[in-house]
Design an enzyme around this catalytic site. Structure first.
Site, PDB file in Angstrom:
ATOM      1  N   HIS A  27      44.061  55.537  41.161  1.00 25.34           N
ATOM      2  CA  HIS A  27      44.083  54.562  40.077  1.00 25.34           C
ATOM      3  C   HIS A  27      42.655  54.225  39.618  1.00 25.34           C
ATOM      4  CE1 HIS A  27      44.626  50.258  38.652  1.00 25.34           C
ATOM      5  NE2 HIS A  27      45.444  50.927  37.882  1.00 25.34           N
ATOM      6  N   GLU A  54      43.513  59.277  37.557  1.00 27.50           N
ATOM      7  CA  GLU A  54      43.935  58.580  36.344  1.00 27.50           C
ATOM      8  C   GLU A  54      42.802  58.381  35.344  1.00 27.50           C
ATOM      9  OE1 GLU A  54      46.143  54.546  34.782  1.00 27.50           O
ATOM     10  OE2 GLU A  54      44.492  54.403  36.198  1.00 27.50           O
ATOM     11  N   ASP A  56      42.232  56.003  31.851  1.00 29.20           N
ATOM     12  CA  ASP A  56      42.662  55.098  30.782  1.00 29.20           C
ATOM     13  C   ASP A  56      41.802  55.431  29.579  1.00 29.20           C
ATOM     14  OD1 ASP A  56      44.617  53.380  32.083  1.00 29.20           O
ATOM     15  OD2 ASP A  56      42.939  52.676  33.302  1.00 29.20           O
ATOM     16  N   HIS A  69      39.231  51.121  31.012  1.00 35.68           N
ATOM     17  CA  HIS A  69      40.539  50.487  31.193  1.00 35.68           C
ATOM     18  C   HIS A  69      40.940  49.581  30.036  1.00 35.68           C
ATOM     19  CE1 HIS A  69      43.475  47.469  32.621  1.00 35.68           C
ATOM     20  NE2 HIS A  69      44.045  48.546  33.089  1.00 35.68           N
ATOM     21  N   GLU A 160      46.221  57.797  30.294  1.00 34.75           N
ATOM     22  CA  GLU A 160      47.010  56.729  29.658  1.00 34.75           C
ATOM     23  C   GLU A 160      46.425  56.387  28.298  1.00 34.75           C
ATOM     24  OE1 GLU A 160      47.359  52.964  31.777  1.00 34.75           O
ATOM     25  OE2 GLU A 160      48.158  51.987  29.984  1.00 34.75           O
TER      26      GLU A 160
HETATM   27 CA    CA Z   1      46.214  52.743  33.641  1.00 34.76          CA
END
Ligand code: CA
Length: 331
Positions: A27, A54, A56, A69, A160
């Site tokens: 994460h 991950e 973002d 993020h 994401e």
């Molecule tokens: Ca995220």
């Protein structure tokens, strides 16, 4: 025999983990140890053995997807010192208001509270130490693919799209810019090591439809009732909601609280969400395991791992501590 072998291989590639165990998704990288979303945090998570890293994603003023993020810059950088006049009326600094060249001048630090100036996680990497910068999506993909080559491993990506509705209201179409970059780096189909994720159902449907995304897609689900685009996230978690979702996505990424809660330290409740999702043929990757921010009343991170993996039967998890989650799975 041949058919069995082929179907085993397909199952293994679908699972993206060699021994078919649940996936460990780093994460924001190894964010428990290094400032989130820095290349250092990604390299460390790769070294700790994560299956997926991950990203973002938000846009700069000149439409470059960067790994960050928030749509804001002021909680993880020195933007307030370096570009004090770029503050909006709401007092915040936005990535969308700086060009990539300007954004590259910022120093990234461990996440802090914009009002108090204090670190969000007191025991993590110290504030304003060493030298970290914001990376573009392409820079990060090059790092991961470079490490995959030099280590002989295949660590996947888990991008994401952040706040697509807000981006479009500001005149920027983030999904339309990100998808071709992913394709160019070899992430375009369901056999590629990539899960694309988003909190906004309107955009998830748009990516699958209008934008033609053929890869894996995950609908993120909030702990609270409503998403940013007005979607009822509690309704998504019903049998009918999940079956409807399964026509568009491959999995869901719910808040942990949608799966397990502790009314008290000795009492634990597991919802039927994972069972219902599996019945609809959706994988379940909840967020987020944090040693220093356990769910309310949860006695230990071991109990949290056991509840999620052993008792609820999830298929993967977002964790700030790749090594701790991996150690539990290997035990
Ligand atoms: Ca995220």
């Amino acid at each position: 025999m041949k058919t069995i072998l082929v179907s085993c291989l397909l199952a293994a590639s679908a699972a993206f983990a060699a021994d078919n165990r649940p996936l460990v998704i780093a994460h924001r990288g190894a964010s428990g140890y290094l400032p989130e979303h820095t290349l250092a945090a990604k390299a460390y998570a790769h070294a700790l053995g994560a299956d997926f890293l991950e990203q973002d994603l938000v846009l700069t003023k000149d439409d470059v997807p960067v790994v960050l993020h928030d749509i804001y810059l002021d909680t993880v950088t020195d933007v307030a010192k370096r570009f004090p006049d770029r503050k909006r009326a709401d007092g915040r600094f936005y990535a969308l208001d700086l060009t990539l060249a300007e954004l590259k001048q910022l120093r990234v630090t461990e996440r802090f509270n914009v009002k108090t100036g204090k670190l969000v996680f007191a025991k993590r990497f110290p504030a304003e130490q060493s030298e970290f910068h914001i990376a573009t999506l392409e820079e990060e993909l090059q790092l991961i693919q470079g490490l995959n080559r030099s280590t002989g491993r295949t660590v996947g990506i888990y991008p994401e799209i952040k706040q697509p509705k807000w981006h479009r209201e500001q005149g920027h179409d983030i999904s339309r810019l990100v998808l071709p970059i992913l394709a160019r780096y070899g992430y375009a189909t369901k056999t590629d090591a990539c899960f694309l994720q988003c909190f906004e159902l309107v955009e998830v449907r748009r990516m699958r439809g209008e934008l033609g995304w053929q890869g894996r897609l995950v609908m993120l689900i909030e702990a609270g009732a409503k998403g940013a685009d007005g979607t009822d996230h509690t309704a998504l978690c019903t049998d009918a909601g999940l079956r409807d979702l399964a026509r568009v996505v491959d999995g869901i990424g719910p808040a942990i609280a949608r799966i397990v809660t502790w009314p008290s330290a000795t009492e634990r409740k597991i919802s039927d969400l994972v069972k219902l999702a599996h019945a609809a043929k959706l994988v379940v990757h909840p967020y987020t395991i944090r040693l220093d921010d356990l769910p309310k009343n949860c006695p230990s991170v071991d109990e949290l791992h056991a509840a999620l993996f052993r008792d609820a039967g999830i298929d993967g998890v977002f964790t700030d501590f790749t090594d701790v989650t991996m150690a539990w799975l290997k035990k």
